[in-house]
Design a protein around this motif. Sequence first.
Motif, PDB file in Angstrom:
ATOM      1  N   TRP A  37       0.861  -1.190   0.000  1.00 43.48           N
ATOM      2  CA  TRP A  37       0.000   0.000   0.000  1.00 43.48           C
ATOM      3  C   TRP A  37       0.898   1.241   0.000  1.00 43.48           C
ATOM      4  O   TRP A  37       1.833   1.343   0.784  1.00 43.48           O
ATOM      5  N   PRO A  40      -3.650   5.343   1.886  1.00 47.02           N
ATOM      6  CA  PRO A  40      -4.740   4.659   2.591  1.00 47.02           C
ATOM      7  C   PRO A  40      -5.906   4.276   1.690  1.00 47.02           C
ATOM      8  O   PRO A  40      -6.633   3.341   1.986  1.00 47.02           O
ATOM      9  N   SER A  41      -6.120   5.017   0.627  1.00 49.62           N
ATOM     10  CA  SER A  41      -7.203   4.671  -0.291  1.00 49.62           C
ATOM     11  C   SER A  41      -6.951   5.361  -1.625  1.00 49.62           C
ATOM     12  O   SER A  41      -6.086   6.241  -1.735  1.00 49.62           O
ATOM     13  N   ASN A  81     -11.402   1.030 -11.338  1.00 48.85           N
ATOM     14  CA  ASN A  81     -10.676   1.148 -10.073  1.00 48.85           C
ATOM     15  C   ASN A  81      -9.581   0.123  -9.852  1.00 48.85           C
ATOM     16  O   ASN A  81      -8.832   0.224  -8.885  1.00 48.85           O
TER      17      ASN A  81
ATOM     18  N   VAL B 146      -2.674   5.519   9.165  1.00 52.37           N
ATOM     19  CA  VAL B 146      -3.588   4.396   9.304  1.00 52.37           C
ATOM     20  C   VAL B 146      -4.377   4.184   8.017  1.00 52.37           C
ATOM     21  O   VAL B 146      -4.861   5.131   7.417  1.00 52.37           O
ATOM     22  N   ILE B 147      -4.454   2.943   7.604  1.00 50.52           N
ATOM     23  CA  ILE B 147      -5.239   2.630   6.421  1.00 50.52           C
ATOM     24  C   ILE B 147      -6.699   2.909   6.733  1.00 50.52           C
ATOM     25  O   ILE B 147      -7.270   2.335   7.657  1.00 50.52           O
ATOM     26  N   GLU B 148      -7.263   3.823   5.972  1.00 48.60           N
ATOM     27  CA  GLU B 148      -8.610   4.290   6.321  1.00 48.60           C
ATOM     28  C   GLU B 148      -9.705   3.630   5.500  1.00 48.60           C
ATOM     29  O   GLU B 148     -10.859   3.941   5.647  1.00 48.60           O
ATOM     30  N   ASN B 149      -9.293   2.762   4.588  1.00 49.24           N
ATOM     31  CA  ASN B 149     -10.294   2.131   3.736  1.00 49.24           C
ATOM     32  C   ASN B 149     -11.080   1.130   4.567  1.00 49.24           C
ATOM     33  O   ASN B 149     -10.704  -0.024   4.703  1.00 49.24           O
ATOM     34  N   ASP B 152     -11.934  -2.526   3.632  1.00 46.59           N
ATOM     35  CA  ASP B 152     -10.898  -3.487   3.301  1.00 46.59           C
ATOM     36  C   ASP B 152     -11.099  -4.804   4.038  1.00 46.59           C
ATOM     37  O   ASP B 152     -11.103  -4.854   5.261  1.00 46.59           O
ATOM     38  N   ALA B 276     -15.059   0.259  -4.955  1.00 46.46           N
ATOM     39  CA  ALA B 276     -13.704   0.387  -4.434  1.00 46.46           C
ATOM     40  C   ALA B 276     -12.686  -0.444  -5.208  1.00 46.46           C
ATOM     41  O   ALA B 276     -11.515  -0.442  -4.881  1.00 46.46           O
TER      42      ALA B 276
END
Lengths: 89, 387
Positions: A37, A40-41, A81, B146-149, B152, B276
């Motif tokens: 990653w 985060p998105s 996506n 922090v991974i905010e998805n 997930d 997503a």
Amino acid sequence: TFSPSEGTPYLTINHDVAADLDSTNAFEGPEKLLEVWFAPSAKALPAGVKEGGLKAVNPDSWTPMLDLVHCKVLSIINSENVDAYLLSE
Amino acid sequence: SSMFVFPHKIILKTCGTTTLLLGLDLMLRIAAAEAGFPYHNVASLDDPKVAATPLRVFYSRKNFLFPQRQRGPHKSWRDEVTFLDSMFENGSAYMVGKMNGDHWYLYITSPTSSLTPPRTPTSSRGVSPSRRSKIPTGIVAPFGGVIENNEDETLEILMTDLDPENAKKFYLDEAAAIAKEKLFAKSEANGDASFDVFSSSGDCDADGQAVLPEALTTEGHALGTVVSEACGLSAVYPTSTYPDARVDAYQFSPCGFSANGVVPAVAGADGAVSKAGHYFTVHVTPEPQCSFASFETNVPARQNGRQTAEVIEQVVNIFRPGRFSVTLFEAKGALATTPGEDADDTRRNWGAAAKQRMERINGYRRVDRIVHDFEDYDLVFRYYERE
């Protein structure tokens, strides 16, 4: 010429690789899985990142990396996506 | 093998004796040089050692059947961890499951390293790989580490000792036979003249029977599509429910099968649609001495009300393995709640129901259940054997 509408996944096949693939010597089932990653998105890419982030990278750019891994691209599903690469081996 | 490229992350899953970790350096370089992600390990983007700073790295695999045949850093888990530790700060390695049976390995970097200031960039020119500065992870200012998805959620099913009859479908000869059968059935239903596979060429053999274009019964993608439908894989995320779903499958020669699926839109129980970037992937090695199949997906089970256990049963029925493990990775806070509803209560209630359902996979006995509570993820590992 097929022109997919926006948002519709479409498939590209690499016939040069797919035509004569021989997997006679494949033997090991369990795979190795890597997930990296960088943000985060998809909606939170850092400033300075190209629009589309990693998806904006030319698919050919991944070839030398995949050569190191010993995989070749058989086909790609492109979608809005995520792009899904089906690989040899 | 498969690769999934999202705007913000990349997933690479490779089979056999591939040397996945040897591609990591170049992957990070491409992320910095061609996508523009930040880097902290060198002073300039022109430095050939430039590597984008990952927010988080996961590396996992099941124990190998033939570890001695692996190459590069993959000869042992110890070597893989050494390799990853030489690249990243704050990595942690775990072994989950029975040491003297099927077990699973995980390497994960911690996002809390975002609290650590980046090292002063140093040139790595002339420095051997083992001595160069490590790549920090988790430095993702200004939006935090922090991974905010919160959608997930990744499910992985790893199956060994496949039922030999079911495994036959993943041999090229068998796939070609199914393809021929289907094409002839289709031609009969439509009438030869109207079926373009035949009418386009008009070829006949000496007996006047229509000759199938060779590509339709030998080409890997064409046969992969046939196998996907014949084995039931296409029904896991059917187009009747997921109209935009697209499956790309390949039947290898003489055997072996891979498929990627993209599910662009997933409708939730409340009508909300998630876009997503959902995928699933399947890899099959059918030879009896090393039979194995894997299924992985990030299509959220909870979001559309479909229980993870249903997906597991559907997939397991395709292969009928002698034993299998299930790993479910979920971002904390992933459970959507309605206004006024307490998230923790919802999580507990849903979690209890899901746990019960997961205990009973038809035809199998759940042997192990191991829970890992990571900083921002929950991991549940389950191991089942045929009854």
